[in-house]
Design an enzyme around this catalytic site. Structure first.
Site, PDB file in Angstrom:
ATOM      1  N   ASP A  90      41.765   9.791  13.104  1.00 31.29           N
ATOM      2  CA  ASP A  90      40.561   9.504  12.336  1.00 31.29           C
ATOM      3  C   ASP A  90      40.272  10.672  11.402  1.00 31.29           C
ATOM      4  O   ASP A  90      40.861  11.751  11.512  1.00 31.29           O
ATOM      5  CB  ASP A  90      39.374   9.177  13.241  1.00 31.29           C
ATOM      6  CG  ASP A  90      38.980  10.315  14.162  1.00 31.29           C
ATOM      7  OD1 ASP A  90      39.396  11.453  13.909  1.00 31.29           O
ATOM      8  OD2 ASP A  90      38.254  10.053  15.134  1.00 31.29           O
ATOM      9  N   GLY A  93      35.211  12.867  10.019  1.00 34.52           N
ATOM     10  CA  GLY A  93      33.867  12.850   9.448  1.00 34.52           C
ATOM     11  C   GLY A  93      32.782  12.631  10.491  1.00 34.52           C
ATOM     12  O   GLY A  93      31.725  13.267  10.448  1.00 34.52           O
ATOM     13  N   ASP A 270      39.604   1.321  19.649  1.00 37.54           N
ATOM     14  CA  ASP A 270      39.698   2.573  20.401  1.00 37.54           C
ATOM     15  C   ASP A 270      38.326   2.850  20.990  1.00 37.54           C
ATOM     16  O   ASP A 270      37.302   2.385  20.478  1.00 37.54           O
ATOM     17  CB  ASP A 270      40.097   3.744  19.494  1.00 37.54           C
ATOM     18  CG  ASP A 270      38.897   4.276  18.715  1.00 37.54           C
ATOM     19  OD1 ASP A 270      38.306   5.280  19.137  1.00 37.54           O
ATOM     20  OD2 ASP A 270      38.520   3.654  17.689  1.00 37.54           O
ATOM     21  N   CYS A 308      45.442  -5.932  40.160  1.00 37.75           N
ATOM     22  CA  CYS A 308      45.981  -4.913  39.257  1.00 37.75           C
ATOM     23  C   CYS A 308      47.349  -4.433  39.727  1.00 37.75           C
ATOM     24  O   CYS A 308      47.549  -4.162  40.911  1.00 37.75           O
ATOM     25  CB  CYS A 308      45.008  -3.738  39.169  1.00 37.75           C
ATOM     26  SG  CYS A 308      45.555  -2.418  38.065  1.00 37.75           S
ATOM     27  N   CYS A 310      48.822  -1.617  38.504  1.00 34.90           N
ATOM     28  CA  CYS A 310      49.013  -0.227  38.103  1.00 34.90           C
ATOM     29  C   CYS A 310      49.529   0.611  39.268  1.00 34.90           C
ATOM     30  O   CYS A 310      49.409   0.249  40.439  1.00 34.90           O
ATOM     31  CB  CYS A 310      47.723   0.364  37.542  1.00 34.90           C
ATOM     32  SG  CYS A 310      46.520   0.916  38.766  1.00 34.90           S
ATOM     33  N   CYS A 313      46.781   1.305  42.023  1.00 36.60           N
ATOM     34  CA  CYS A 313      46.459   0.190  42.920  1.00 36.60           C
ATOM     35  C   CYS A 313      47.624  -0.154  43.841  1.00 36.60           C
ATOM     36  O   CYS A 313      47.416  -0.687  44.931  1.00 36.60           O
ATOM     37  CB  CYS A 313      46.041  -1.029  42.109  1.00 36.60           C
ATOM     38  SG  CYS A 313      44.405  -0.865  41.356  1.00 36.60           S
ATOM     39  N   HIS A 339      44.393   4.209  36.092  1.00 36.85           N
ATOM     40  CA  HIS A 339      43.945   2.858  36.433  1.00 36.85           C
ATOM     41  C   HIS A 339      43.121   2.242  35.302  1.00 36.85           C
ATOM     42  O   HIS A 339      43.378   1.104  34.889  1.00 36.85           O
ATOM     43  CB  HIS A 339      43.109   2.839  37.712  1.00 36.85           C
ATOM     44  CG  HIS A 339      42.413   1.519  37.892  1.00 36.85           C
ATOM     45  ND1 HIS A 339      43.062   0.399  38.369  1.00 36.85           N
ATOM     46  CD2 HIS A 339      41.140   1.122  37.588  1.00 36.85           C
ATOM     47  CE1 HIS A 339      42.222  -0.631  38.361  1.00 36.85           C
ATOM     48  NE2 HIS A 339      41.050  -0.214  37.882  1.00 36.85           N
TER      49      HIS A 339
END
Length: 373
Positions: A90, A93, A270, A308, A310, A313, A339
């Protein structure tokens, strides 16, 4: 940048963005790596457990520390961080405005004091691009004039006028640099402003979308307005954005925000929410938020989310995470962050699959049904 639309289901879009470093399937959530690192994680964690195709880094912070020229000399962001997929940076600013008590905004740019040592710096449209050339990010955001809400119509008008002026300076500077061989593989996005005022959003979108940018962002939301105002503003603004270029909603947001704004035609997102909430003890699940600090999880052998896949988990219990955060063990931050980001990235993949199969409406209904249980 190569951009193609893979499928549109009502207004929800599945697209593919190809940069010099990766192929990005949208809808996409970009983990925030402000200073070149997603907090609590390293590039090996990203590549092993999350596999994002793009992350966000911050021009303001990297300019101040370690400095963009240092990063340039060390091979750009990709080599410096050992993350070799895409980076979006970005313009800085917002940080120049929000992190300093002494900011002066003029048509020339944003004059601010460093939050680190108080030194003065001027960000102009050209300066923020020069910094991002050194960073060698794949997508560069231009300087814009962000307004906190609520704001007067006069202040919003100044914002969109200044943002358009800076956009024209930015795109001219970038295209001239590309002719000289600078920033050849870097793409440039403009940022539509206008608060929640429909007429100002229309003016800003029309003025910016006439210019030769590679993509367009909606900025200036999630800064004090209600969720319904945010959703209405996004739905209105996308009417004036090109169909054949990426659409990015900056700084948003909750899982519900992602679903609602994908439904309104946004491709890219984001937000610090999944990482910041992880560190504070809030974990995101298929069935809503979970406060892992709560005493009821002290002996809970179940995973954070049974649905989940992941790494966390699959290997650790709620009881263990509860113990780690109560003990202030640094390992907690890594596991919780993995996670939460896995949940966000999986949510985006699920939405993409639903769009490709023309069942986004059903997915959206099921998303809320699970959270109401």
């Amino acid at each position: 940048m190569d951009f193609q639309i893979d499928k549109i289901d009502k207004n929800a879009r599945a697209t593919t963005i190809k940069t010099a470093h990766s192929t990005i399937k949208t809808p996409v959530f970009m983990p925030v790596g402000t200073v070149g690192a997603v907090k609590a994680l390293d590039s090996l964690d990203l590549n092993s457990f999350l596999e994002p195709e793009i992350i966000l880094a911050n021009t303001y912070h990297l300019y101040l520390r370690p400095n963009d020229e240092v990063i340039r000399d060390l091979g750009g962001l990709h080599n410096f961080t050992n993350f070799h997929k895409s980076f979006l940076t970005d313009s800085g600013g917002f940080q120049a405005f929000s992190l300093s008590d002494n900011v002066k905004i003029s048509d020339k740019g944003i004059l601010f004091r460093s939050h680190i040592d108080g030194s003065k710096h001027l960000f102009t449209p050209e300066k923020v691009l020069d910094i991002q050339y050194n960073l060698n990010s794949d997508i560069m955001m231009i300087l814009d004039d962000l307004v906190a809400l609520p704001a007067s119509k006069e202040r919003i008008k100044y914002s969109i006028d200044r943002t358009t002026k800076w956009a024209k300076e930015s795109i001219e500077y970038h295209r001239e640099n590309q002719k000289r061989g600078v920033g050849i593989d870097q793409n440039i996005f403009a940022i539509i402003q206008g608060g929640i005022d429909r007429e100002f959003r229309k003016i800003s979108a029309n003025e910016l979308c006439e210019l030769d940018f590679d993509g367009f962002a909606i900025g200036g939301l999630s800064v004090g307005e209600s969720n319904s105002d945010m959703y209405d503003t996004v739905e209105w603004t996308t009417n004036f954005m090109p169909i054949d270029k990426p659409r990015y909603l900056m700084g948003v947001g909750t899982p519900e925000d992602l679903v609602e704004n994908v439904a309104r035609g946004i491709d890219m997102f984001d937000c610090v929410m999944p990482t910041r909430n992880a560190r504070n003890g809030t974990l995101f699940t298929t069935f809503g938020r979970l406060n892992i600090k709560a005493g009821r999880y002290r002996r809970d052998e179940s995973p954070i989310d049974r649905d989940c896949s992941c790494m966390v988990c699959q290997n650790y219990s709620r009881a263990y995470l509860n113990h780690l955060i109560r003990a202030k063990e640094i390992t907690y931050f890594r596991l919780a962050t993995i996670h939460n980001l896995h949940y966000y990235l999986t949510l985006m993949q699920q939405m993409r699959e639903a769009i490709l199969e023309s069942r986004f409406k059903e997915f959206r209904e099921e998303f809320y049904r699970k959270r109401d249980k």
